[in-house]
Motif scaffolding. Structure first.
Motif, mmCIF file in Angstrom:
data_model
loop_
_atom_site.group_PDB
_atom_site.id
_atom_site.type_symbol
_atom_site.label_atom_id
_atom_site.label_comp_id
_atom_site.label_asym_id
_atom_site.label_seq_id
_atom_site.Cartn_x
_atom_site.Cartn_y
_atom_site.Cartn_z
ATOM 1 N N TRP A 217 -49.632 -12.692 -42.003
ATOM 2 C CA TRP A 217 -49.378 -11.259 -41.904
ATOM 3 C C TRP A 217 -50.688 -10.495 -41.681
ATOM 4 N N PRO A 218 -51.338 -10.628 -40.552
ATOM 5 C CA PRO A 218 -52.579 -9.873 -40.333
ATOM 6 C C PRO A 218 -52.307 -8.374 -40.276
ATOM 7 N N GLN A 219 -53.232 -7.597 -40.829
ATOM 8 C CA GLN A 219 -53.119 -6.141 -40.775
ATOM 9 C C GLN A 219 -54.503 -5.534 -40.941
ATOM 10 N N ASN A 220 -54.633 -4.266 -40.615
ATOM 11 C CA ASN A 220 -55.881 -3.555 -40.876
ATOM 12 C C ASN A 220 -56.178 -3.582 -42.367
ATOM 13 N N SER A 221 -57.432 -3.385 -42.713
ATOM 14 C CA SER A 221 -57.830 -3.451 -44.121
ATOM 15 C C SER A 221 -57.501 -2.179 -44.887
ATOM 16 N N GLU A 222 -56.978 -1.175 -44.192
ATOM 17 C CA GLU A 222 -56.604 0.081 -44.853
ATOM 18 C C GLU A 222 -55.228 0.514 -44.363
ATOM 19 N N TYR A 223 -54.461 1.134 -45.240
ATOM 20 C CA TYR A 223 -53.179 1.683 -44.840
ATOM 21 C C TYR A 223 -53.409 2.959 -44.025
ATOM 22 N N THR A 224 -52.402 3.309 -43.246
ATOM 23 C CA THR A 224 -52.501 4.480 -42.385
ATOM 24 C C THR A 224 -51.472 5.526 -42.785
ATOM 25 N N ARG A 225 -51.911 6.772 -42.841
ATOM 26 C CA ARG A 225 -51.025 7.907 -43.028
ATOM 27 C C ARG A 225 -50.894 8.594 -41.672
ATOM 28 N N THR A 226 -49.681 8.901 -41.265
ATOM 29 C CA THR A 226 -49.461 9.461 -39.932
ATOM 30 C C THR A 226 -50.320 10.690 -39.683
ATOM 31 N N SER A 227 -50.383 11.579 -40.652
ATOM 32 C CA SER A 227 -51.160 12.810 -40.467
ATOM 33 C C SER A 227 -52.646 12.515 -40.306
ATOM 34 N N ASP A 228 -53.159 11.514 -41.045
ATOM 35 C CA ASP A 228 -54.573 11.148 -40.917
ATOM 36 C C ASP A 228 -54.867 10.587 -39.526
ATOM 37 N N MET A 229 -53.947 9.762 -39.021
ATOM 38 C CA MET A 229 -54.157 9.183 -37.698
ATOM 39 C C MET A 229 -54.156 10.275 -36.632
ATOM 40 N N VAL A 230 -53.193 11.179 -36.708
ATOM 41 C CA VAL A 230 -53.131 12.277 -35.738
ATOM 42 C C VAL A 230 -54.407 13.118 -35.796
ATOM 43 N N LYS A 231 -54.885 13.405 -37.000
ATOM 44 C CA LYS A 231 -56.101 14.197 -37.151
ATOM 45 C C LYS A 231 -57.304 13.487 -36.563
ATOM 46 N N LYS A 232 -57.405 12.169 -36.788
ATOM 47 C CA LYS A 232 -58.537 11.398 -36.258
ATOM 48 C C LYS A 232 -58.487 11.330 -34.737
ATOM 49 N N ILE A 233 -57.296 11.158 -34.176
ATOM 50 C CA ILE A 233 -57.160 11.130 -32.712
ATOM 51 C C ILE A 233 -57.610 12.459 -32.123
ATOM 52 N N ALA A 234 -57.169 13.549 -32.745
ATOM 53 C CA ALA A 234 -57.544 14.881 -32.265
ATOM 54 C C ALA A 234 -59.057 15.069 -32.318
ATOM 55 N N GLU A 235 -59.674 14.638 -33.412
ATOM 56 C CA GLU A 235 -61.119 14.775 -33.557
ATOM 57 C C GLU A 235 -61.865 14.004 -32.478
ATOM 58 N N VAL A 236 -61.451 12.771 -32.230
ATOM 59 C CA VAL A 236 -62.106 11.934 -31.220
ATOM 60 C C VAL A 236 -61.983 12.559 -29.839
ATOM 61 N N CYS A 237 -60.851 13.216 -29.602
ATOM 62 C CA CYS A 237 -60.590 13.817 -28.287
ATOM 63 C C CYS A 237 -61.089 15.252 -28.182
ATOM 64 N N GLY A 238 -61.747 15.762 -29.218
ATOM 65 C CA GLY A 238 -62.295 17.110 -29.183
ATOM 66 C C GLY A 238 -61.256 18.208 -29.257
ATOM 67 N N HIS A 239 -60.125 17.909 -29.889
ATOM 68 C CA HIS A 239 -59.042 18.897 -30.000
ATOM 69 C C HIS A 239 -58.899 19.326 -31.460
ATOM 70 N N LYS A 240 -58.729 20.611 -31.687
ATOM 71 C CA LYS A 240 -58.556 21.110 -33.049
ATOM 72 C C LYS A 240 -57.089 21.128 -33.422
ATOM 73 N N ILE A 241 -56.791 20.502 -34.542
ATOM 74 C CA ILE A 241 -55.424 20.506 -35.052
ATOM 75 C C ILE A 241 -55.484 20.753 -36.555
ATOM 76 N N PHE A 242 -54.585 21.563 -37.061
ATOM 77 C CA PHE A 242 -54.563 21.901 -38.481
ATOM 78 C C PHE A 242 -53.444 21.107 -39.158
ATOM 79 N N VAL A 243 -53.844 20.255 -40.093
ATOM 80 C CA VAL A 243 -52.886 19.431 -40.829
ATOM 81 C C VAL A 243 -52.642 20.092 -42.174
ATOM 82 N N SER A 244 -51.389 20.450 -42.439
ATOM 83 C CA SER A 244 -51.094 21.204 -43.652
ATOM 84 C C SER A 244 -49.732 20.815 -44.224
#
Length: 299
Positions: A217-244
């Motif tokens: 069962w290989p997996q990343n070493s950390e669990y993912t929260r959908t909102s965190d992933m969306v926020k990180k994608i936005a940051e990498v792409c230079g887009h501002k998104i407010f997670v609330s």
């Protein structure tokens, strides 16, 4: 040098593995690929290879109102083809067969607000024909194992990376366009494609020597929260998104609306994770954490 045959041309995982080997393990592994669509693979000599890595299959099923013919196709490709390929590998003297199963064998994600943590003792309970087609193959290939034929089954969670299909591109589109996004406290296991490729290379180069088979069962070493992933994608792409959390009511409302809204809410914000202890082995395979994996995917 071990010779690996990938059964399933043009598959995302197969092509990614081939590329990864050529860049990092070309002195230890030799990879070839065979197309499984037209049936000509049945004439290929499998005895030339040490390992057959079976990735051919149909994924991302729309499990709503589908015909019996569509369901039959999933079983023909995901189940019957996998078992037939495994039998051919065994009869022609291949030492090891590696099958890509999936977390889908454990059913759908738990609904928004409900935890679903899978352990080694969790019994698969497919929720639909797609999951069952993978589960029947998962069982079928393992039944062919014996002392001279190693069968290894991988049940990875959602795989993502540059060029991937499925849920990740949908999240990436939202991250690049939306201004606001709910901050739901969900938990998901995921697997970055290069982490999977490193796992496979280390496994095939080292673990096979000891004759290890069974389930992994290989997996990343950390669990993912959908909102965190969306926020990180936005940051990498230079887009501002407010997670609330102020917008969590939207997800809560979608959750109680029957049909597509409920399905989308649970798919995006539901919970499905593997216990991390299931994914610890005596070799390291995490080459990118969540942040760097998104940077590599979006870069």
């Amino acid at each position: 040098m071990k010779k690996v045959l990938i059964t399933g041309a043009n598959s995302y995982i197969g092509m990614s593995f081939d590329k990864y080997v050529s860049e990092h393990y070309n002195s230890q592994l030799s990879v070839e690929t065979v197309d499984m669509i037209d049936g000509s693979w049945r004439q290929k000599d499998f005895s030339l290879y040490d390992i057959v890595y079976h990735v051919a299959g149909i994924a991302h099923a729309d499990v709503g109102n589908v015909s019996d013919d569509v369901k039959a196709k999933y079983y023909a490709v995901n189940t019957d083809l996998a078992i037939e390929t495994c039998k051919k590998a065994k009869s022609e003297g291949v030492k090891q067969f590696v099958f890509m199963s999936s977390a889908i064998v454990y059913g759908d994600s738990a609904p928004y607000g409900t935890q679903k943590r899978i352990t080694k003792d969790t019994e698969p309970t497919p929720a639909n024909f797609y999951g069952d087609s993978k589960w029947q193959a998962d069982k079928g290939v393992r039944e062919l194992a014996d002392d001279s034929f190693i069968v290894t089954v991988l049940r990875p969670p959602m795989i993502y990376g540059k060029g991937s299909k499925g849920n990740y591109p949908t999240l990436a589109k939202m991250a690049k366009k939306l201004i606001i996004f709910p901050n739901v406290q969900n938990e998901r296991s995921m697997l970055y494609i290069e982490n999977l490729c490193e796992f496979l290379c280390e496994f095939l180069c080292q673990v096979m020597i000891r004759g290890e088979a069974g389930l992994f069962w290989p997996q990343n070493s950390e669990y993912t929260r959908t909102s965190d992933m969306v926020k990180k994608i936005a940051e990498v792409c230079g887009h501002k998104i407010f997670v609330s959390r102020a917008w969590n009511w939207v997800v809560g409302l979608a959750k109680v609306i029957p049909g597509k809204p409920r399905g989308l809410a649970n798919k995006a914000f539901g919970n499905l994770s593997y216990d991390q202890s299931m994914s610890h082995y005596d070799f390291e395979y995490i080459v990118a954490d969540l942040k760097s994996s998104i940077e590599r995917t979006e870069g």
